[in-house]
Design an enzyme around this catalytic site. Sequence first.
Site, PDB file in Angstrom:
ATOM      1  N   ASN A   9       0.858  -1.183   0.000  1.00 54.40           N
ATOM      2  CA  ASN A   9       0.000   0.000   0.000  1.00 54.40           C
ATOM      3  C   ASN A   9       0.904   1.247   0.000  1.00 54.40           C
ATOM      4  O   ASN A   9       1.570   1.558   0.991  1.00 54.40           O
ATOM      5  CB  ASN A   9      -0.894  -0.043   1.255  1.00 54.40           C
ATOM      6  N   LYS A  11       0.339   4.372   0.117  1.00 53.05           N
ATOM      7  CA  LYS A  11       0.011   5.426   1.088  1.00 53.05           C
ATOM      8  C   LYS A  11       0.570   5.080   2.469  1.00 53.05           C
ATOM      9  O   LYS A  11       1.028   5.951   3.204  1.00 53.05           O
ATOM     10  CB  LYS A  11      -1.506   5.625   1.163  1.00 53.05           C
ATOM     11  N   ASP A  69      -0.819  -4.143   9.632  1.00 51.30           N
ATOM     12  CA  ASP A  69      -2.186  -4.563   9.328  1.00 51.30           C
ATOM     13  C   ASP A  69      -3.101  -3.621  10.092  1.00 51.30           C
ATOM     14  O   ASP A  69      -2.921  -3.396  11.293  1.00 51.30           O
ATOM     15  CB  ASP A  69      -2.456  -6.018   9.693  1.00 51.30           C
ATOM     16  N   PHE A 154      -5.974   8.496   2.651  1.00 51.57           N
ATOM     17  CA  PHE A 154      -6.395   7.349   1.840  1.00 51.57           C
ATOM     18  C   PHE A 154      -7.492   6.598   2.592  1.00 51.57           C
ATOM     19  O   PHE A 154      -7.911   7.000   3.680  1.00 51.57           O
ATOM     20  CB  PHE A 154      -5.210   6.428   1.518  1.00 51.57           C
ATOM     21  N   GLY A 155      -7.943   5.503   1.980  1.00 49.76           N
ATOM     22  CA  GLY A 155      -8.894   4.606   2.642  1.00 49.76           C
ATOM     23  C   GLY A 155     -10.138   5.342   3.137  1.00 49.76           C
ATOM     24  O   GLY A 155     -10.778   6.109   2.406  1.00 49.76           O
ATOM     25  N   ASP A 157     -10.289   7.736   5.307  1.00 51.01           N
ATOM     26  CA  ASP A 157      -9.986   9.066   5.867  1.00 51.01           C
ATOM     27  C   ASP A 157     -11.087  10.101   5.602  1.00 51.01           C
ATOM     28  O   ASP A 157     -11.391  10.904   6.494  1.00 51.01           O
ATOM     29  CB  ASP A 157      -8.645   9.587   5.327  1.00 51.01           C
ATOM     30  N   ARG A 183      -1.672   4.691  13.203  1.00 55.98           N
ATOM     31  CA  ARG A 183      -0.344   4.309  12.684  1.00 55.98           C
ATOM     32  C   ARG A 183       0.739   5.147  13.371  1.00 55.98           C
ATOM     33  O   ARG A 183       1.785   4.625  13.741  1.00 55.98           O
ATOM     34  CB  ARG A 183      -0.321   4.525  11.161  1.00 55.98           C
TER      35      ARG A 183
HETATM   36  P1  ITT Z   1      -0.799  -4.236   2.754  1.00 54.03           P
HETATM   37  O1  ITT Z   1      -1.525  -5.454   3.296  1.00 54.03           O
HETATM   38  O2  ITT Z   1       0.072  -4.522   1.578  1.00 54.03           O
HETATM   39  O3  ITT Z   1      -0.053  -3.502   3.850  1.00 54.03           O
HETATM   40  P2  ITT Z   1      -3.516  -3.179   2.438  1.00 54.03           P
HETATM   41  O4  ITT Z   1      -4.058  -1.881   1.914  1.00 54.03           O
HETATM   42  O5  ITT Z   1      -4.104  -4.458   1.896  1.00 54.03           O
HETATM   43  O6  ITT Z   1      -1.907  -3.174   2.232  1.00 54.03           O
HETATM   44  P3  ITT Z   1      -4.570  -3.892   5.056  1.00 54.03           P
HETATM   45  O7  ITT Z   1      -4.825  -5.294   4.661  1.00 54.03           O
HETATM   46  O8  ITT Z   1      -3.926  -3.641   6.405  1.00 54.03           O
HETATM   47  O9  ITT Z   1      -3.633  -3.138   3.996  1.00 54.03           O
HETATM   48  O10 ITT Z   1      -5.938  -3.080   4.962  1.00 54.03           O
HETATM   49  C1  ITT Z   1      -6.089  -1.873   5.623  1.00 54.03           C
HETATM   50  C2  ITT Z   1      -7.261  -1.106   5.085  1.00 54.03           C
HETATM   51  O11 ITT Z   1      -7.799  -0.346   6.182  1.00 54.03           O
HETATM   52  C3  ITT Z   1      -6.805  -0.077   4.042  1.00 54.03           C
HETATM   53  O12 ITT Z   1      -6.901  -0.560   2.746  1.00 54.03           O
HETATM   54  C4  ITT Z   1      -7.744   1.100   4.329  1.00 54.03           C
HETATM   55  O13 ITT Z   1      -8.953   0.918   3.644  1.00 54.03           O
HETATM   56  C5  ITT Z   1      -8.017   0.987   5.825  1.00 54.03           C
HETATM   57  N1  ITT Z   1      -7.075   1.878   6.547  1.00 54.03           N
HETATM   58  C6  ITT Z   1      -5.969   1.511   7.289  1.00 54.03           C
HETATM   59  N2  ITT Z   1      -5.327   2.591   7.750  1.00 54.03           N
HETATM   60  C7  ITT Z   1      -6.017   3.662   7.307  1.00 54.03           C
HETATM   61  C8  ITT Z   1      -5.835   5.056   7.447  1.00 54.03           C
HETATM   62  O14 ITT Z   1      -4.799   5.573   8.087  1.00 54.03           O
HETATM   63  N3  ITT Z   1      -6.732   5.857   6.870  1.00 54.03           N
HETATM   64  C9  ITT Z   1      -7.787   5.363   6.185  1.00 54.03           C
HETATM   65  N4  ITT Z   1      -8.028   4.068   5.986  1.00 54.03           N
HETATM   66  C10 ITT Z   1      -7.139   3.205   6.549  1.00 54.03           C
END
Ligand code: ITT
Length: 199
Positions: A9, A11, A69, A154-155, A157, A183
């Site tokens: 990811n 971001k 995670d 991202f995500g 937010d 984080r």
């Molecule tokens: P990796 O496993 O490769 O690290 P991923 O995006 O698949 O990447 P996760 O399985 O940990 O990561 O999923 C986390 C999800 O939770 C992420 O895709 C976001 O949708 C959400 N998320 C986590 N931290 C966030 C943040 O700081 N702000 C907004 N959304 C967040």
Amino acid sequence: MEIVLATRNKKKVEEIRRITTDLPVTVLSLDDFPACPVTVEDRDTFEGNAVKKAFEAALYTGKPALADDSGLEVDALGGAPGVYSARYATDAESGNDPKNYIKLLKDLINIPPQERGARFVCCLALAYPDGRTKTFFGYAKGHIGRESRGKKGFGYDPVFYPEGFDRTFAEMTADEKDALSHRGKALEKLAEFLHSFSR
Ligand code: ITT
């Protein structure tokens, strides 16, 4: 010490890199190991998935690896989407951010303001090739708005208001989000741990 950042990811990589600039470590990314296999995230806890991602990367690269995670736990949904946050609206392993938060807004459409509590959770796992692992948790409490606001981050937010603020994470500067975020808090604990070796 070199540490491989075991996340795909971009971001997360950005956030972790900017918060670890003062640490006594060189942060490598999976771009330095393009053939590193993708970990199947099949554990039902943040810790289980983080340790699995970190340990597989440590084994493959022969170097200590750090995985993140993370996800969003919403009170009115009994803690969902939780470990499934990345693929809440789709079956894809790594989901689509706007689809995910739009589904969340729809699922909460009848939920009143006082019941829209939520928290972000982050588990960082540091794994060594010899099998040792250490985990660090961080949490950010807040609530889910009624519409998306802001373009940063991202995500989820754009729909998450941290406790005590009337702006979403997506409306905050990077420094503001890092000071409040799950984080940022988990990385503070990692920093303490790593500094204890260099003192
Ligand atoms: P990796 O496993 O490769 O690290 P991923 O995006 O698949 O990447 P996760 O399985 O940990 O990561 O999923 C986390 C999800 O939770 C992420 O895709 C976001 O949708 C959400 N998320 C986590 N931290 C966030 C943040 O700081 N702000 C907004 N959304 C967040």
